[in-house]
Each structure stands twice: as structure tokens, then as C-alpha cells.
Motif scaffolding. Structure first.
Motif, short mmCIF file in Angstrom:
data_model
loop_
_atom_site.label_atom_id
_atom_site.label_comp_id
_atom_site.label_asym_id
_atom_site.label_seq_id
_atom_site.Cartn_x
_atom_site.Cartn_y
_atom_site.Cartn_z
N VAL A 62 -11.59 0.13 -4.85
CA VAL A 62 -11.07 -0.87 -5.78
C VAL A 62 -11.88 -0.94 -7.08
O VAL A 62 -11.57 -1.75 -7.96
CB VAL A 62 -11.00 -2.27 -5.13
N PHE A 118 -6.12 -9.19 -7.10
CA PHE A 118 -7.23 -8.95 -6.18
C PHE A 118 -7.14 -9.88 -4.98
O PHE A 118 -6.60 -10.99 -5.07
CB PHE A 118 -8.58 -9.18 -6.88
N HIS A 135 -1.76 0.45 -5.64
CA HIS A 135 -2.56 -0.46 -4.81
C HIS A 135 -3.64 0.30 -4.07
O HIS A 135 -3.49 1.47 -3.72
CB HIS A 135 -1.70 -1.33 -3.88
N ARG A 157 -9.11 -5.68 -1.61
CA ARG A 157 -7.81 -5.14 -1.97
C ARG A 157 -7.54 -5.40 -3.45
O ARG A 157 -7.94 -6.42 -3.99
CB ARG A 157 -6.68 -5.79 -1.13
N ALA A 158 -6.84 -4.46 -4.10
CA ALA A 158 -6.51 -4.60 -5.50
C ALA A 158 -5.17 -3.95 -5.79
O ALA A 158 -4.75 -3.01 -5.09
CB ALA A 158 -7.59 -3.97 -6.37
#
Length: 341
Positions: free
Chosen positions: A133, A216, A325, A333-334
Motif C-alpha cells: 500500500v 484506506f 486496490h 488496505r488501499a
């Protein structure tokens, strides 16, 4: 959102090409470069890896420095207007808790890279270590620099070099049953690469790719948690990026992801799609260039964006937006919404 930003240039050194053009063309043609490495699995069979063409005698930090400088030099050669002394560099390095992290000291690595390049970057330069990320975090930081900092900041360079091809990392991932080996089919292929991106304020250039939204979150059930994954973190990140871009999921041409072969990631992506797409579509492609270059750690996100910029130029999709993603092992997570120039 403080303002859009645009990616206007890229440099790559990957297992399938020594520059951005050749690397992206190879990925577009689904060409890989998986070779038997010098490392063996528990059965004594060679572990497959995606290696660059750099001299094998150059290893460790020196190898990453060479990958990084080559990628940066491609960007500088393509855009002579970049004033390095007034250009911040956001350096995305491997996560600090990785067993085989090939960099001992981040500041020393930055100094070695600048010495190899022959020129120092702006004092606003920053070092990040957020795994896959990192690119999304770097884009958020670049946006702040370009829209809130001194007006002398015309460009921001985001760069990374990483390699998972070392004994400590391979042993750890094999112990966790995450590596693709002769004994285990649900795993990824390790890789190495260097990458760099040029970021500016919103550009009218047809060569520019715009970052329209960032999102995010944290996944409460990451891959090693043993908990059932409901894709809560990825769903939240995607919704955040779509909301910031003010574009619904059905307006994305396809999904571009850091998935590198593990079933967990495919299941998570499917769940996240089912929770964010509210209009039926006949198809919604899921692209994963790691099939060609392997899992290149912190560098993978930059490769995805360099590839998508090329795709917008040479093969524009039916819809002008794409969703990227990304996910890291610790649950970060992003999501990024990209738009053509």
C-alpha cells in the motif's frame, strides 16, 4: 479532496524489461520471466523467481540502489524540467519487520542512492515502509506537497526498489505455506524490481494519468489471522476512493490489483466487488500484473500505476476510469481511482 494530481512519467526495471516501455509492453502481452533461482524448497527443488537482468554479482543493498537509480534516471531523462534540488523524493522501501529486508538503514540507503545518482533531492523528501500500500500513502503525501507546500514544488518523484528473492524471506513464506513451490500450489512467485513515477498537479497533457480518489482501511482478518475474511477492510477502502472521486463502482473499466497468486486475495477481491457494485455488469475484469513480474514487495504498486498509464495511452478502455486496490499482510488496505488524461 485538496486537489487532483497527475502521474506524468515513469521509469521501470523489472524482470520483463529494463525500461518502462518494454516492461509495460511485456505485461500487456502476458509475458513472464520465471526462472529457477539458486534457492531450493523443502523437497530440494529450485524455487521459481522473477529476476531482473542486472549482474548477478551485485546483490543486497547495492542491487536495490542500482535498480532504483536506473528507474529514476529514466524519469529524469524523459522530463528535463524536473529540478532535483527542489523536487521531493518519496521513497517506498520494504516493510521493516520483514525477515529478509535487504536494507539495514533507510537514511544510509537514501544517501547511497543520491550519491549513485550524483545529485541530492529536496529536503522535503520522505521515506515510507508500508509494503504493497506504500504507493497509495505516497500519492496522498505527494498531493499534500504539491497543493499545500512551497510553490517551488512543481514535481514529486515516488520511487521504490525491493526484492523478495533472498533466503530469509523465502524460508519464512515457505514455512507459512504462501510460496509457490513444488510442494505447494496456492502461493506467489517472488520477484525484484525498481520503479519511479513523476507526479505533478493536475495536468492537461494527454500523457498524464489523474489520481481522482484515494481510500484506506484496515482488514480485521488478514491472511495469517486464521479468521474468516469478509473483505471489510478492502470494501471500506474502495468505498472511500470512490466517494472521494465521486464516481460509482459501475463506472470503473476494470480492477487492477496487486494479487500475486494466493487464493485468499482472489476471494477477498470477489467479496469486495459484491459489496461495492450495485449495478449488474456482464464482465468486470480483474488484472494482476504480478503474474508477469512476481511479487515485488513495496515496488509492485508503482509498477501497476506505470502499466495503467501506458494502457490509457495505447489501449484506452471503454470507460475512462480504473480502480486499483492493494493489500498488505498486516491488514492495511488501499484503493486508488485513476482517470485518463
Amino acid at each position: 479532496m485538496n486537489g487532483h494530481i497527475a502521474i506524468t512519467g515513469s521509469g521501470l526495471v523489472t524482470p520483463v524489461g529494463n525500461d518502462s516501455a518494454s516492461s509495460c509492453a511485456a505485461i500487456r502481452c502476458s509475458i513472464d520471466n520465471v526462472q529457477d533461482s539458486v534457492f531450493t524448497d523443502e523437497a530440494g527443488e529450485p524455487i521459481g523467481a522473477c529476476m531482473t537482468a542486472i549482474d548477478a554479482s551485485c546483490q543486497g543493498e547495492a542491487r536495490l540502489v542500482r535498480l532504483l537509480v536506473s528507474a529514476l534516471q529514466q524519469c529524469l531523462n524523459a522530463d528535463k524540467s524536473i529540478d532535483i534540488e527542489h523536487t521531493p523524493l518519496i521513497l517506498c522501501l520494504p516493510t521493516r519487520d520483514r525477515p529478509g529486508r535487504p536494507i539495514a538503514n533507510d537514511d544510509d540507503f537514501l544517501s547511497a542512492m543520491q550519491q549513485e545518482l550524483g545529485r541530492p533531492f529536496s529536503g522535503l523528501s520522505r521515506i515510507l515502509s508500508h509494503g504493497h500500500v506504500s504507493i497509495a500513502v505516497a500519492l496522498r503525501l505527494a498531493r499534500q506537497m504539491l497543493h499545500e507546500s512551497d510553490t517551488r514544488v512543481k514535481h514529486v518523484l515516488i520511487a521504490s526498489a525491493d526484492s523478495l528473492i533472498n533466503q530469509k524471506d523465502l524460508s519464512e513464506y515457505e514455512t507459512q505455506d504462501r510460496l509457490l513451490t513444488s510442494c505447494h500450489s496456492d502461493g506467489f512467485i517472488p520477484g525484484e524490481a525498481g520503479a519511479a513515477l513523476v507526479v505533478e498537479r493536475t495536468s492537461d497533457s494527454p500523457q498524464a494519468m489523474h489520481c481522482l480518489g484515494l481510500g484506506f482501511s484496515m482488514e480485521p482478518a488478514p491472511i495469517l489471522s486464521g479468521k474468516p475474511c469478509r473483505a471489510d477492510g478492502l470494501t471500506t477502502a474502495i468505498r472511500g476512493a470512490l466517494e472521494e472521486a465521486q464516481i460509482p463502482m459501475q463506472e470503473m473499466a476494470y480492477r487492477l490489483t496487486d494479487i500475486s497468486g494466493e487464493h485468499y486475495d482472489f476471494r477477498e477481491a470477489a467479496l469486495a466487488l459484491s459489496r461495492t457494485l450495485r449495478v449488474q455488469r456482464d464482465e468486470f475484469d480483474l488484472l494482476h500484473p504480478a503474474d508477469c513480474v512476481g511479487d515485488t514487495g513495496a515496488c509492485l504498486g508503482l509498477i501497476l500505476l506505470a502499466y495503467q498509464r501506458m494502457m490509457f495511452l495505447v489501449q484506452p478502455p471503454r470507460l475512462p476510469q480504473v480502480l486499483v486496490h492493494l493489500g498488505d499482510d498486516d491488514g492495511k488496505r488501499a484503493a486508488i481511482v485513476l482517470g485518463s488524461g
